[in-house]
Write a protein that holds these residues in place. Structure first.
Motif: not given
Length: 316
Positions: A278-279, A282-283, A285, A301
């Motif tokens: 998930q991280s 986020e870094r 997309p 998401k």
């Protein structure tokens, strides 16, 4: 000092090693050294290497405890004294004009890629023929790297034996093969190296003969533990490039390997690894121009627990 250092990692390669070394010994270009790194062989590979070293002082034999192909290549890099670095696998062979062809170009590029033939039982099963190109601006260099990874030939970037490297760049930036990974390690090394190149050349000559064997690296199954380390190092490499298509192509590998690692990991690690994925999303997309949306990314998401449920279904 020799012009070229050829590094050969060797592990139980007695069947084809003589042919490999003989193809180098008869090169039309004579100013080279061959760093023979015996990675703990238990067959007659050492005897073959020593015979070449005793009869030709350009062949230098070194023994080390078994540590894998990356550690053997790194040991070779420590010993190499040439201006240029080439890698050859112990079960392959090269054209008699391999070195002469590479060195006749002026100016020499920081990295030069060339063609190869894939051989099985001494019969050709495929070949790579590149177009002739020379680039010195960064945009063109990255466009060329992208084409070598995603062009009509398929991925011809992720090897070390189909190119020649500048020793100065390797020494200045202390570039080495990661001994923590055994999957895509050649690509990771080359991506790290290409951060620093100011010129790149591709040539159409076929100079290398790649032998497909039943016990070769390409025939070995991918291990579960290979995926996460390769994903982490590829993500780090990606950050040094600016071309959108190239970055997103690398990102696709990064996310694919990370997702595969999650699916292969035990349930006790699922929550932590999903948080890490998930991280990552986020870094970086998604989706992008090159990246297809991964199902895991879609579910994460929407919510973490929906992604968790998706992973449970995949594991079942």
């Amino acid at each position: 000092m020799p012009t070229v250092s050829i590094i050969i990692p060797i592990y139980n390669a007695e069947r084809y090693l003589q042919e490999c070394l003989e193809s180098i010994r008869v090169q039309s270009y004579k100013d080279f050294e061959v760093i023979l790194v015996d990675d703990g062989s238990t067959d007659s590979s050492a005897s073959i290497c020593k015979a070449f070293a005793e009869s030709d002082n350009r062949f230098l034999y070194f023994y080390k405890e078994n540590g894998g192909v990356s550690s053997a290549r790194n040991a070779g890099l420590e010993k190499a004294s040439g201006d240029w670095i080439a890698f050859i696998d112990a079960d392959d062979w090269v054209s008699p004009h391999y070195l002469q062809t590479l060195l006749e170009y002026s100016p020499m590029a920081d990295i030069t890629f060339f063609g190869e033939k894939t051989m099985s039982d001494n019969e050709e099963t495929g070949k790579t023929v590149l177009s002739d190109r020379y680039c010195t601006d960064r945009q063109s260099i990255e466009d060329t790297i992208y084409e070598l990874k995603c062009g009509k030939q398929g991925d011809v970037f992720g090897w070390t034996w189909d190119k020649v490297f500048g020793a100065d760049i390797i020494r200045k930036h202390n570039i080495r093969f990661s001994e923590k990974v055994s999957f895509r390690e050649d690509e990771i090394f080359t991506l790290e190296y290409c951060r620093y190149v100011k010129s790149i050349r591709t040539i159409s000559d076929i100079l290398y003969f790649y032998r497909v064997t039943s016990d070769g690296l390409t025939k070995k199954g991918l291990q579960k533990t290979d995926l996460l380390p390769s994903s982490l190092l590829l993500e780090e490499s990606m950050d040094y490039y600016t071309t959108t298509a190239l970055k997103e192509h690398i990102l696709k590998s990064v996310t694919d390997y990370r997702a595969m690692d999650i699916y292969a990991s035990p349930m006790s690690q699922l929550t932590d690894k999903l948080r890490g994925y998930q991280s990552l999303v986020e870094r970086h997309p998604q989706p992008g121009i090159e990246c297809k949306v991964n199902h895991l990314t879609q579910y994460l998401k929407k919510s973490f627990w929906l992604g968790y449920l998706y992973c449970l279904i995949r594991k079942i």
